[in-house]
Design an enzyme around this catalytic site. Sequence first.
Site, PDB file in Angstrom:
ATOM      1  N   THR A  75     -11.635 -24.722  -8.410  1.00 40.27           N
ATOM      2  CA  THR A  75     -12.624 -23.812  -7.837  1.00 40.27           C
ATOM      3  C   THR A  75     -12.312 -22.366  -8.180  1.00 40.27           C
ATOM      4  OG1 THR A  75     -12.983 -25.347  -6.001  1.00 40.27           O
ATOM      5  CG2 THR A  75     -13.720 -23.081  -5.691  1.00 40.27           C
ATOM      6  N   GLN A 111     -17.922 -27.686  -6.786  1.00 44.37           N
ATOM      7  CA  GLN A 111     -17.768 -26.287  -6.398  1.00 44.37           C
ATOM      8  C   GLN A 111     -18.019 -25.413  -7.629  1.00 44.37           C
ATOM      9  OE1 GLN A 111     -15.478 -28.662  -6.104  1.00 44.37           O
ATOM     10  NE2 GLN A 111     -14.628 -28.747  -4.045  1.00 44.37           N
ATOM     11  N   ASP A 134     -20.096 -23.180  -2.664  1.00 47.99           N
ATOM     12  CA  ASP A 134     -19.070 -22.139  -2.881  1.00 47.99           C
ATOM     13  C   ASP A 134     -19.593 -20.974  -3.717  1.00 47.99           C
ATOM     14  OD1 ASP A 134     -17.505 -23.883  -1.496  1.00 47.99           O
ATOM     15  OD2 ASP A 134     -16.060 -24.256  -3.091  1.00 47.99           O
ATOM     16  N   ASP A 178     -20.675 -24.519   2.286  1.00 41.62           N
ATOM     17  CA  ASP A 178     -19.600 -23.507   2.350  1.00 41.62           C
ATOM     18  C   ASP A 178     -19.876 -22.350   1.394  1.00 41.62           C
ATOM     19  OD1 ASP A 178     -18.369 -25.266   4.066  1.00 41.62           O
ATOM     20  OD2 ASP A 178     -16.940 -26.019   2.601  1.00 41.62           O
TER      21      ASP A 178
END
Length: 234
Positions: A75, A111, A134, A178
């Site tokens: 990520t 992500q 993300d 998220d």
Amino acid sequence: MRTLTVAKQGKADFRTVQDAVDHAPSDGSIIRIAPGKYREKIHVGTPNIELIGTGKLPQDVVLSWNDSAKSAGGTGKSGSVSVDADGFAAENLTIENTWELEHERLEEGSQAVALLMSSDKAVLDRVRLLGAQDTLYANSRTCHDNLPKDGSAPAPGRTACLASRQYFHDCYIEGHVDYIFGDAKAVFDHCELHSRHHDTVMLTAQSKHFPEEDSGYYFLHCRITGQDVGDKVV
């Protein structure tokens, strides 16, 4: 502070944003970017870099890439724009990660960060951050040295540390899972958080590592919008 210009064609100092960043003086530079889509992965390692889109709207200047955690090797390597120097600023432009628009979503490795920012004293004004999972990694380097090297849980009562300070004004942030995360000390002032359709939508995942870390998110007069959500002021 020295000013540099970027344009895909016509009169300008550079054709790519990364070239302008690489040639900025060691004490920083204002980089003015002409309208257009700049398909490049950008890393900012020089302090006091300021990226300014010169179009009428943030949509007129787009910094775009399409890495994911799977394709980039994590990520933290997937950011379309990654900043690890202090004093960063951006104004009137868009940063996007298009990975999920161009690939089938995976169970693991989806992500895909648009902006990974570890900068202290960073300011973003009228910036659009577009992604899915993300989107914004509001990160902090300053407290990571206090973490145990063996990966164990931090011991209680450790010395407090000050996380990187970041300010977002009149920004638009889009994603689903998220899509604002990291352990920065961040203020979101009159921003719009737009949730894309997904089975599970999670706006934030503030990532404070231990209780003594002085970090958190503060949302001031922000709007939450989305395909399945009515407008709401928080």
